[in-house]
Structures are given as C-alpha cells and as structure tokens.
Design an enzyme around this catalytic site. Structure first.
Site, PDB file in Angstrom:
ATOM      1  N   GLY A  70       0.820  -1.206   0.000  1.00 58.56           N
ATOM      2  CA  GLY A  70       0.000   0.000   0.000  1.00 58.56           C
ATOM      3  C   GLY A  70       0.857   1.259   0.000  1.00 58.56           C
ATOM      4  O   GLY A  70       0.591   2.210  -0.741  1.00 58.56           O
ATOM      5  N   THR A  71       1.905   1.270   0.828  1.00 59.28           N
ATOM      6  CA  THR A  71       2.747   2.464   0.937  1.00 59.28           C
ATOM      7  C   THR A  71       3.387   2.793  -0.409  1.00 59.28           C
ATOM      8  O   THR A  71       3.429   3.963  -0.822  1.00 59.28           O
ATOM      9  CB  THR A  71       3.834   2.239   2.010  1.00 59.28           C
ATOM     10  OG1 THR A  71       3.180   1.997   3.257  1.00 59.28           O
ATOM     11  CG2 THR A  71       4.757   3.430   2.135  1.00 59.28           C
ATOM     12  N   GLN A 179      -7.645   0.539   3.634  1.00 57.17           N
ATOM     13  CA  GLN A 179      -8.399   0.013   4.776  1.00 57.17           C
ATOM     14  C   GLN A 179      -9.837  -0.346   4.377  1.00 57.17           C
ATOM     15  O   GLN A 179     -10.431  -1.260   4.942  1.00 57.17           O
ATOM     16  CB  GLN A 179      -8.392   1.093   5.854  1.00 57.17           C
ATOM     17  CG  GLN A 179      -8.484   0.625   7.278  1.00 57.17           C
ATOM     18  CD  GLN A 179      -7.487  -0.408   7.717  1.00 57.17           C
ATOM     19  OE1 GLN A 179      -7.883  -1.524   8.070  1.00 57.17           O
ATOM     20  NE2 GLN A 179      -6.209  -0.102   7.715  1.00 57.17           N
ATOM     21  N   THR A 237      11.645  -6.695 -11.475  1.00 60.81           N
ATOM     22  CA  THR A 237      11.001  -7.987 -11.703  1.00 60.81           C
ATOM     23  C   THR A 237       9.759  -8.111 -10.822  1.00 60.81           C
ATOM     24  O   THR A 237       9.817  -7.849  -9.622  1.00 60.81           O
ATOM     25  CB  THR A 237      11.998  -9.122 -11.386  1.00 60.81           C
ATOM     26  OG1 THR A 237      13.137  -8.936 -12.228  1.00 60.81           O
ATOM     27  CG2 THR A 237      11.386 -10.494 -11.620  1.00 60.81           C
ATOM     28  N   CYS A 324       1.422   1.324  12.953  1.00 61.42           N
ATOM     29  CA  CYS A 324       2.721   2.002  12.833  1.00 61.42           C
ATOM     30  C   CYS A 324       3.049   2.860  14.028  1.00 61.42           C
ATOM     31  O   CYS A 324       4.199   3.224  14.238  1.00 61.42           O
ATOM     32  CB  CYS A 324       2.796   2.810  11.546  1.00 61.42           C
ATOM     33  SG  CYS A 324       1.242   3.422  11.010  1.00 61.42           S
TER      34      CYS A 324
HETATM   35  N1  PLP Z   1      -3.146   3.448   4.100  1.00 60.72           N
HETATM   36  C1  PLP Z   1      -3.911   3.004   5.109  1.00 60.72           C
HETATM   37  C2  PLP Z   1      -5.245   3.631   5.343  1.00 60.72           C
HETATM   38  C3  PLP Z   1      -3.457   1.958   5.923  1.00 60.72           C
HETATM   39  O1  PLP Z   1      -4.230   1.513   6.918  1.00 60.72           O
HETATM   40  C4  PLP Z   1      -2.177   1.386   5.656  1.00 60.72           C
HETATM   41  C5  PLP Z   1      -1.654   0.300   6.507  1.00 60.72           C
HETATM   42  O2  PLP Z   1      -2.027   0.151   7.657  1.00 60.72           O
HETATM   43  C6  PLP Z   1      -1.425   1.875   4.581  1.00 60.72           C
HETATM   44  C7  PLP Z   1      -1.950   2.918   3.835  1.00 60.72           C
HETATM   45  C8  PLP Z   1      -0.073   1.321   4.235  1.00 60.72           C
HETATM   46  O3  PLP Z   1      -0.186   0.045   3.668  1.00 60.72           O
HETATM   47  P1  PLP Z   1       1.059  -0.994   3.693  1.00 60.72           P
HETATM   48  O4  PLP Z   1       1.291  -1.338   5.131  1.00 60.72           O
HETATM   49  O5  PLP Z   1       0.598  -2.173   2.894  1.00 60.72           O
HETATM   50  O6  PLP Z   1       2.221  -0.347   3.081  1.00 60.72           O
END
Ligand code: PLP
Length: 394
Positions: A70-71, A179, A237, A324
């Site tokens: 996600g990040t 989320q 890759t 986090c």
């Molecule tokens: N965005 C939201 C709303 C999240 O809850 C999270 C992870 O908790 C992320 C982004 C980041 O995702 P990832 O941990 O897969 O990088």
C-alpha cells in the site's frame, strides 16, 4: 488459541490465495520477462492477476500497476502525479487523518517547493466537502483522501467530495482505499477517481503486495527506474505470486462482502455495547458511518499501551491507534485531529474484526476486554494514590 482482533493491522493469508501462489513459488518460478516456457507461464499468471484485479474494481487490466504494498502504491500515486503536474501547479490537498504513507510523502514533497494543504476534520474524522472545494485553486493538481480511516474506522463522504473536486478542471483525485477495500465496494468508474491504492494484506492476501489503479490517460512519472515492467510505470522484476495471490484474495473478499460486512457489524456492535458499558469509555470515529468490523474507543484513566499488553497476556490481540504508532509514546495524529487531548488519546484502543472472526471469539472478548479494562483502571488508580508503595503491607 489467542483471539486475533487486529485485522486493520493485517490479516492472515487465506488458503485460496496461498493455493494460487504456491505453483508460482515452486515449479512456475520464471521471470515474466523471459521468453522461455518458465517465463511464459509467469507472464500468463501476471496477466491473469491484472485481469482479475481489474475486473474486481471495474477497471481495465492495463490500468492496474502491481507494487510492493500500500505504501508504495501511495508514493507512486502522489509523487508520480505531483512531479508530472509540476508545470501546471504545485498545490496538493489532503486531510489531517490520512495514513503516514500519505502525510509523510506530502511533507517530503514540500521540501521541493510543493504547497501542501492539510484540511481539518470534524470530531468523527470526516472532511467537509465545502472545505475541500475551498482548498482548490488554479494551482491545485491533486486531492488525496482516504476512503476509510485505519484508526477510527470513519468512512469519508467521498461522493460529495468527488462531486466538488470534479467541478474544477484538471484536478486529480487519489483514493487511499487500503483500509476500505475488504468491506466497501471499490468500483473505479462509479467512484470517479483517478488513482486508487490497495494493499493485499488487509484482505487476506500476501504482505508486500499492493496495487495502484491509474485511470487510463492519467499522466504520472514513474518513481522506480530500470526495466520496462508494468508498462514502464514500475521497474523491477514483478512479484508474480504476490500479484496473483492479491487478485484472488480481492475477488473472494468482494464476492463475500454482502455476507461479511453485516455479520461483522453485528458482532462489532455486540462488543461495542459490552465495552461502552464501562464508565469513562467513549467511542472514537463515526457511530454509524464506519467500517463494519471496526471498533475504536478511548478509555479515561487507562494507558492504551498497558491495556494492549494486558489483553495480550489475557489472550486477545488488539492495538492502540494504528500499527505504525505501536511502540511509540506519541499520541496518534488521528485522535489529535479529532480533538482528543493527548491524555485521552493515550487511552485509545482499536479492535478490528475480520472475515475469520467467530461469534464465540466475540463472546469471549466481550467478557475479557471490559474485565481487563476495569482491572487495569483499578491498578493504575491505586498506583496513582500511592506512587511510592508506602501503604503496601501497612
Ligand atoms: N493506508 C492506510 C489507510 C493503511 O491503513 C495502511 C496500513 O495500515 C497503509 C496505507 C499502508 O499500507 P502498507 O502497510 O501495505 O504499506
């Protein structure tokens, strides 16, 4: 077995996703860019992943870019659009309750001359569509908003926000649906946004696999340079097994949503009633417009970190705030934005259910969590009354 109620942090990999991934991690391990049979089988699996995930969100396969989570999807969306649009403008708009993947990316861009507008939210964590509208000027290139909040579960009034943004020509919309994805319909054309970030591990897919939907025609500069993978937009890759595992898990989560969402909402409400029965405990986030399996509270006179540890020992896995910020003593930026003073925000607890959560687990958790909260509050009160232990044994 401990009861796992931290699905907003991550979920276990579901069997069907693992079954789809295993051949790609063993016999069909090829590099999808190779021309031989191994490579062609990997390419076919990657194509299938694009097709399946695209079908799940009403997109075209070429509009999906697989990422390392996600990040990374969020970084690619925001930085990619910001740098591509710099000549047109430099104003980027977001809200105060976004995930750090969004907020820290924007803070980084500020160092390069971008102007970042961070909008306040109401006491439930919702942005005001009028304020989004008001933050847009002729230099604005992007509005980035989350669909639902990870810490307090609140769902944003997205349709209204999108309608306001669309009134301004040339402003792109990025949606952080990380989320929301397991529980809300993610239909790209219906949402009418330009970019959508997803993370597989929130819907029982593998960790380290994510995706960015990029509406056809959206101009975005790649942030990873190297090979030609993912139509030149994400070099390196590909994690073929991760991509297919993600696509399979997403398809199943989407098909199961009509059953999962109301079931989890009912279980969550049962747990909520048991916890809110304690004095001094208050719900955070919106009472109704929230993710179905999501419960978040602040408890006065209870230290959230101590409570999470006590519950862990009692066999229930939950969290304070977001994953986090766990381990950090900083109060959550989300609760601060909702107006909770630091001392109250320190008593925060997030309990998040998932598809695999059972009625029996919620029955047990409904007894254990209030009991531990009561016990901890008494213990903390007696320590506060006699910090040096002078009365012990007296
Ligand atoms: N965005 C939201 C709303 C999240 O809850 C999270 C992870 O908790 C992320 C982004 C980041 O995702 P990832 O941990 O897969 O990088």
């Amino acid at each position: 077995m401990p009861i796992y109620l931290d699905h907003a942090a991550t979920t276990p990999l579901r069997r069907e996703a693992l079954d789809a991934m295993l051949p790609l991690l063993t016999d069909d391990f090829g590099n999808s860019s190779s021309v031989h049979g191994f490579g062609r089988r990997a390419r076919a699996a990657l194509d299938e992943a694009h097709e399946r995930l695209a079908a799940g969100i009403g997109a075209q396969p070429r509009e999906i870019i697989f990422t390392g989570g996600g990040t990374e999807a969020i970084n690619l969306a925001i930085k990619g659009v910001a740098w591509a649009g710099k000549a047109r403008g430099h104003r980027l708009v977001t809200s105060a309750v976004e995930h750090h993947a969004v907020l820290h990316t924007l803070r980084h861009l500020e160092k390069f001359g971008f102007e970042v507008v961070i909008l306040p939210v109401d006491r439930y964590g919702r942005v005001d569509p009028d304020q989004v509208d008001g933050a847009i000027n002729d230099r604005t290139i992007l509005v980035s908003l989350m669909m639902a909040n990870n810490e307090v579960g609140t769902i944003q009034p997205l349709a209204e926000v999108v309608r306001r943004v669309r009134a301004h020509r040339g402003v792109l919309i990025h949606l952080d649906a990380v989320q929301a994805a397991p529980y809300l319909a993610i239909d790209a054309p219906a949402l009418d946004v330009d970019l959508i970030s997803l993370a597989a591990h929130k819907f029982e897919g593998p960790k380290g696999a994510g995706a960015l939907y990029i509406r056809h025609g959206t101009i975005l500069l790649p942030q990873m340079h190297g090979g030609t993978q993912e139509r030149y937009r994400r070099a390196g890759t590909e994690n073929v097994a991760g991509a297919l595992g993600m696509a399979v898990a997403f398809g199943l989560a989407r098909a199961e949503q009509p059953d999962t969402a109301p079931r989890l909402a009912a279980l969550r409400d049962r747990l909520r009633d048991a916890i809110l029965a304690l004095p001094g405990v208050e719900l955070t986030g919106h009472p109704r417009r929230r993710l179905p399996g999501h419960l978040s509270v602040v408890a006065r006179d209870i230290d959230g970190a101590a409570l999470v540890q006590a519950l862990d020992l009692a066999g229930v896995a939950v969290s304070t705030g977001s994953a986090c910020t766990t381990g950090s003593t900083e109060p959550s930026h989300v609760l601060s934005a909702l107006g909770f003073p630091d001392e109250e925000a320190r008593g925060s607890l997030r309990i998040s259910l998932g598809r695999i959560t059972t009625e029996q687990e919620i029955g047990e958790a409904s007894l254990i969590i209030p009991a531990e909260m009561g016990r901890l509050r008494e213990a903390q009160a007696s320590i506060a009354a006699d910090p040096l232990g002078e009365q012990v044994g007296a």
